[in-house]
Design a protein around this motif. Structure first.
Motif, PDB file in Angstrom:
ATOM      1  N   ARG A 172       0.822  -1.196   0.000  1.00 55.71           N
ATOM      2  CA  ARG A 172       0.000   0.000   0.000  1.00 55.71           C
ATOM      3  C   ARG A 172       0.854   1.241   0.000  1.00 55.71           C
ATOM      4  O   ARG A 172       0.561   2.225  -0.674  1.00 55.71           O
ATOM      5  N   ARG A 231      -6.372   6.460   1.569  1.00 51.98           N
ATOM      6  CA  ARG A 231      -7.516   6.227   2.451  1.00 51.98           C
ATOM      7  C   ARG A 231      -7.367   4.927   3.209  1.00 51.98           C
ATOM      8  O   ARG A 231      -7.700   4.841   4.388  1.00 51.98           O
ATOM      9  N   LEU A 232      -6.892   3.901   2.487  1.00 50.66           N
ATOM     10  CA  LEU A 232      -6.721   2.612   3.149  1.00 50.66           C
ATOM     11  C   LEU A 232      -5.695   2.725   4.256  1.00 50.66           C
ATOM     12  O   LEU A 232      -5.762   2.030   5.268  1.00 50.66           O
ATOM     13  N   ALA A 233      -4.715   3.625   4.058  1.00 51.19           N
ATOM     14  CA  ALA A 233      -3.701   3.803   5.090  1.00 51.19           C
ATOM     15  C   ALA A 233      -4.164   4.747   6.168  1.00 51.19           C
ATOM     16  O   ALA A 233      -3.504   4.898   7.189  1.00 51.19           O
TER      17      ALA A 233
END
Lengths: 265, 842
Positions: free
Chosen positions: A107, A134-136
């Motif tokens: 990521r 966003r995932l992070a």
């Protein structure tokens, strides 16, 4: 725009190549083997491949079908685990990590562009680009975001969904997403395979720009000699092992080497 | 992760429609069951007769037992089925209490006005002594109080329906012979509230005679001085009654004392609401898990892309979980509202069947909807998380492959859980074969079927793969083109097939179990009655029953050898409840043959009892021993066991002498009278002419009467479980539509390579045929095993009875459902342009 929420310590301009401050190789494979299946159905996809991809270079990986080039890419990018050997990315060894840590590393430090189906159909262009952040749980660096959107030429399409874009535009969004986390390496699995020649040239030119102007490292699997000619180095795989390498390639040279490898027998 | 969940929901509304429907129906079902359960627990039964009575003293309507387990003692109470009566001397303890204006003893006995045609006027009707009219209070509209024993005062409703006024004559059927009375007055309740029952008032002496309970009263009403403190008077009354088992009731507790049937219905509602609610929740969980599994399976590529970009498995599971929460909330709220309406409908249906008295009002409170929404949310969230476990961990490279093939081997956890569920099913079936009462067996049958469905869902893919290999070869042989495709599709997509087989087999198994437990029990009982009734003629009556005088009249007919009156009740022997029949001991062996295996019915006399084998085994009683039996109203008598017989289903588990049982039931009239001898039907009819409500039936017609009596409980089960089957049917349609609609690209590919639309539809029909065969086979096997165990428990032999036509109906309905649910979305999918569809994203 003030860089309040800078997502990375590195500046947006071309990075400084201070020798010795960072390992030379962006990605390094050491005796990597990958075996599928068991017994009589065993497939040796990779046989002890060792290679160093230097930082800030554009490398193309070519070979006939079944040569293991996709497997090579997947192992190098942490999408698949090699059966033997080690893969090191910017100083971190990938092969010993568990699934969650590997995912986080992907990521934050790897960008990936597939041949097709790159984007989440339910998200807009801008949301797709910022998805890894966003995932992070990190906010995007506005200046950097604006720059890459500008570079890929989609500043006026940020609110559209993938279904409203052409194939070339979708690939450019994928490239932007791959760049947003300022990764160590951008991997491409036949990124221009589904595009016509004109659009393909645009996308390849974009990738070339990122290498020249942003100091990005790009590794690209392709079967197209024209695409390979954009690279600094071309690696040839055959039967799971490195067969040949070519620097400063032209389309004719590449095609010539490929036919010698029996690609189009 | 919410933004991802929300955007996915917005973009893929169609895919989530299936989950939405499933969750909404689940919420509605759980709400309805919860409302019924709450009505049973807290429903009000408003009193009518005792509206003007501040305090009522009644006998203890429960049977108390002290159970000793180790060194812990528990006081258990079970409801008595007949009204318990008080000693008449109880009233004396209360006369001198300060604050009490009057102590009114109350007698309640069945008394109906017989209309000229012989059928009693509708509604329940009770007789009382005139002195107790003040308890409501009733006021005289016309005429005067009864002074002589042949005078009667009717309430306005009874007078209207009987067409009689002051000065007229009516015939009243009570526990004794029907008699004529002169109407001397008409009353109506103060306040003019319409009553759900009729009241007839006699003189005190006549009322005591008709009630048939010397020295006892049904209740004692206490009227207080104006301005007296009710709580204080009540406390004094309780103190005065110390040492007896009498209870002092006030307020909301009066209704249950007046309407015993409603009290019984409350208990029934609680058990039914709990059983239905539990079953529907389990079924909902199963269905929702299946729906979510399918939808997650169809998004494997999207999930793999997210994994490649850098979403951890936990983040993916959280996203799927959040989607489920949003869908659950959106579906749960309207579902809960619909559930309240559904509860009202259920209540009305039960009223119409006669399973519930209309004196029990439906209680609608916010608890059931709130609980249902929470349960739906939890079920949806849990189901989504469970179904996302495997796909969330998928390797990005596998998921992104062009032809995303599902993993071949199921996970170890799934196998273990599936085996556990299968073992649980077997255990429940074994338990079922040892259960002898319907009340105990019914929830276990449903639970076992649901467990079997859970096992199917978990072990499905493995089992389906094996079955489709065999079936596929047959289909392939029958149709080399469409059938071949169907067979290969079935083998390759075992997971999708299993997801479709699970709800269909559950529907078939549930429908079969519900329908055929009823027919099995009913058939076994009917067979026993048919085989065991040796009397050629039976007297039956519309209304409360056949009066003793009619039986006496028939006894006098020449040629009649034996006349057996039968009174039904429920008794307790120890902690166990048994249906019992009170029978005339003389000549018993001539009219009925319950297949006596030990002792003899000739020894039936005073204070004796004959037991069914089931009852004898349960209570470990043998011929010659003594068994204490607690009769319906709570009185315990020791009885000597004289015989043990086999046909307990048809003749009740206990046979008691008529005199013993009839003195302790609310309605002492015989439900049927068996007549043996050479007398003809005409001679018997002539003897019974003075009793217009009594009919002479042949043995064959007796069966119809018996099944009509048993019908109401069966209907309740049908209605209740019909809902669950409907829900399962919705799940079947849901799953099939989702599965078919997702194969658009596959159909497009087939058409592009040259398969005609007709061939594609034929392929689908073959696939559906395989699904139907698998589901019906599996469902029927599960149902048969369950029914055999049920039959063993209830009748002692594993002989389930399923009328073939009904079974074929179930199969046909399942097949029709499956075919329609596949054909319609297939037509829609095939209408799309093939070349465009093949490039379409999912």
């Amino acid at each position: 725009m003030p860089k309040i929420f800078s997502s990375s310590a590195r500046p947006a301009a071309a990075p400084d190549r201070t020798a010795g401050s960072r390992p030379e190789a962006a990605v390094s494979l050491s005796s990597v083997t990958k075996v599928y299946g068991r017994g009589a159905a065993t497939v040796h996809a990779l046989r002890g491949v060792s290679v160093d991809i230097p930082r800030g270079s554009f490398t193309a990986v070519m070979g006939p079908s079944g040569s293991g080039k996709s497997t090579f890419l997947h192992c190098a990018a942490g999408l698949d685990r090699p059966t033997g050997g080690t893969v090191t990315l910017g100083g971190s060894e990938l092969t010993g990590l568990d699934e969650t840590r590997l995912t986080r590393l992907r990521r934050d430090r790897i960008g990936f562009v597939f041949q097709a189906f790159n984007l989440m159909p339910s998200l807009t262009v801008l949301q797709n680009i910022t998805l890894p952040l966003r995932l992070a749980g990190r906010r995007p660096d506005r200046a950097w975001l604006a720059e890459i959107v500008e570079r890929v030429g989609l500043a006026d399409r940020t609110g559209h969904r993938p279904a409203e874009l052409s194939g070339g535009q979708q690939q450019r969004v994928a490239v932007a997403r791959a760049l947003v986390t300022r990764p160590e390496v951008v991997f491409g699995d036949e990124p221009t395979g589904a595009l016509d020649t004109v659009t393909a040239k645009e996308v390849l030119g974009l990738l070339r720009q990122t290498v020249d102007e942003l100091g990005q490292t790009v590794v690209m699997v392709t079967h197209d000699p024209v695409a390979a000619s954009y690279a600094d180095t071309v690696l040839f795989l055959a039967d799971g092992a490195l067969a040949d390498a070519l620097t400063a390639p032209t389309a004719e040279l590449v095609a010539d080497r490929m036919s010698r490898l029996g690609a189009w027998a | 992760m919410f933004f991802l969940a929300l955007s996915t929901l917005r973009a893929r509304k169609g895919a989530f429609a299936g989950a939405f429907v499933a969750l909404m129906c689940a919420a509605a079902l759980v709400t309805a069951c919860g409302a019924l359960l709450e009505t049973g627990l807290r429903g009000r039964i408003p009193t009518e007769r005792y509206a003007g009575t501040p305090l009522l003293v009644t006998a203890d309507q429960e049977l108390h037992r002290v159970e000793r387990k180790g060194d812990k003692t528990k006081d258990k109470a079970k409801a008595l089925t007949e009204r318990a009566w008080l000693d008449a001397g109880t009233a004396d303890r209360l006369t001198a209490l300060p604050g009490v204006r009057a102590v009114v003893p109350e007698l309640t006995f069945p008394a109906e006005v017989l209309a000229p045609a012989g059928r009693a006027a509708g509604g329940s009707s009770w007789g009382h002594a005139w002195e107790s009219a003040v308890l409501t209070p009733f006021g005289l509209d016309a005429g005067r109080a009864p002074a002589a024993d042949d005078e009667i005062v009717l309430d306005a409703a009874a007078a209207r329906s009987a067409g009689a006024g002051v000065g007229g004559t009516v015939t009243v059927q009570s526990g004794a012979a029907p008699a004529a009375y002169r109407v001397v007055g008409v009353v109506s309740p103060a306040g003019g509230r319409p009553a759900r029952q009729s009241a007839l008032f006699f003189t005190a002496g006549e009322a005591r005679r008709l009630a048939g309970r010397p020295g006892q009263v049904a209740a004692v009403g206490l009227l207080t001085e104006p301005g007296a403190d009710l709580a204080a008077v009540r406390a004094r009354a309780v103190a005065a009654l110390a040492g007896t088992t009498a209870e002092v009731r006030s307020g909301d507790a009066l209704g249950p004392a007046e309407f015993l049937a409603a009290g019984k219905a409350r208990v029934k509602l609680v058990s039914m609401g709990a059983a239905m609610g539990g079953t529907s929740l389990l079924v909902a969980l199963l269905v929702v898990t299946g729906t979510f599994s399918l939808s997650v399976q169809q998004r494997v590529r999207e999930l793999a892309l997210l994994r490649a970009i850098g979403a951890t498995p936990r983040q993916l599971r959280r996203t799927v979980g959040r989607e489920a929460l949003v869908v659950g909330l959106l579906a749960g709220l309207p579902g809960a509202v619909a559930g309240l309406a559904l509860a009202g409908w259920l209540h009305r249906r039960f009223l119409a069947i006669g399973a519930l008295p209309d004196t029990l009002h439906l209680l609608l409170s916010p608890f059931p909807p709130v609980a249902a929404v929470l349960a739906t949310l939890l079920a949806g969230w849990g189901a989504a998380r469970v179904s996302a476990r495997r796909p969330a961990r998928v390797h990005p490279t596998e998921g992104l492959a062009e032809a995303a093939a599902p993993r071949a081997r199921p996970g170890a956890g799934r196998l273990v859980a599936g085996v556990l569920a299968a073992v649980g099913y077997v255990v429940l079936v074994l338990v079922l074969s040892g259960l002898h009462t319907d009340a105990g067996a019914t929830p276990v049958t449903f639970l076992s079927v649901v467990l079997a469905a859970v096992a199917t869902a978990l072990l499905g893919p493995s089992a389906v793969r094996f079955a489709t290999t065999v079936l596929g070869r047959v289909v392939q042989a029958l149709s080399p083109s469409a059938g071949f495709l169907a067979a290969q599709n079935a083998r390759a997509s075992a997971q999708r097939l299993a997801a479709v087989v699970t709800p269909l087999s559950l529907a078939v198994a549930m429908a079969s179990t519900i329908l055929f437990t009823q027919t099995t029990a009913s058939h076994a009982a009917g067979e026993q009655v048919r085989a065991g009734t040796t009397a050629p003629y039976v007297l039956a009556a519309a209304g409360p029953g056949v009066p003793g005088a009619a039986a006496e009249a028939v006894r006098g007919v020449p040629g009649v050898v034996a006349v057996t009156e039968v009174v039904r009740s429920t008794v307790y022997a120890g902690p166990d409840r048994f249906p019992a029949q009170g029978v005339t001991p003389r000549g018993l062996g001539r009219t009925m043959d319950p297949e006596v295996t030990a002792g003899s019915l000739d020894a039936m006399g005073e204070d004796t009892v004959a037991l069914s084998r089931l009852a004898a085994d349960t209570r470990r009683a043998t011929v010659g021993g003594t068994l204490p039996v607690t009769l319906g109203d709570g009185v315990t008598v020791p009885l000597r066991v004289v015989a043990v017989y086999e046909r307990g289903l048809g003749f009740g588990d206990l046979l008691l002498p008529l005199g013993v049982l009839a003195a302790h039931v609310d309605n002492p009239l015989a439900s049927s009278v068996l007549v043996a001898g050479t007398a003809t039907r005409e001679e018997l009819a002539a003897a019974a002419r003075p009793f217009p409500a009594v009919r002479i039936l042949g043995r064959a017609e007796l069966d119809a009467v018996r099944s009509a009596q048993a019908g109401s409980q069966a209907q309740v089960n049908y209605v209740a479980m019909g809902l669950i089957i409907a829900f399962t049917g919705i799940a079947v349609v849901n799953t099939l539509v989702m599965a078919t609609a997702a194969r658009r690209r596959e159909f497009a590919l087939l058409r592009l390579i040259g398969t005609t639309g007709r061939q594609v539809r034929a392929m689908l029909r073959w696939e559906t045929l395989m699904v139907v065969l698998l589901s019906v086979g599996l469902g029927s096997a599960v149902a048969y095993a369950t029914l055999a165990a049920y039959s063993t428990g209830m009748t002692g032999a594993a002989r389930p009875y399923a009328p073939p036509l009904t079974y074929l109906g179930v199969v046909a309905a399942a097949a029709a459902l499956a075919f329609v649910a596949t054909a319609l979305p297939a037509r829609l999918a095939l209408r799309a342009d093939a070349a465009g569809a093949i490039g379409a994203r999912e």
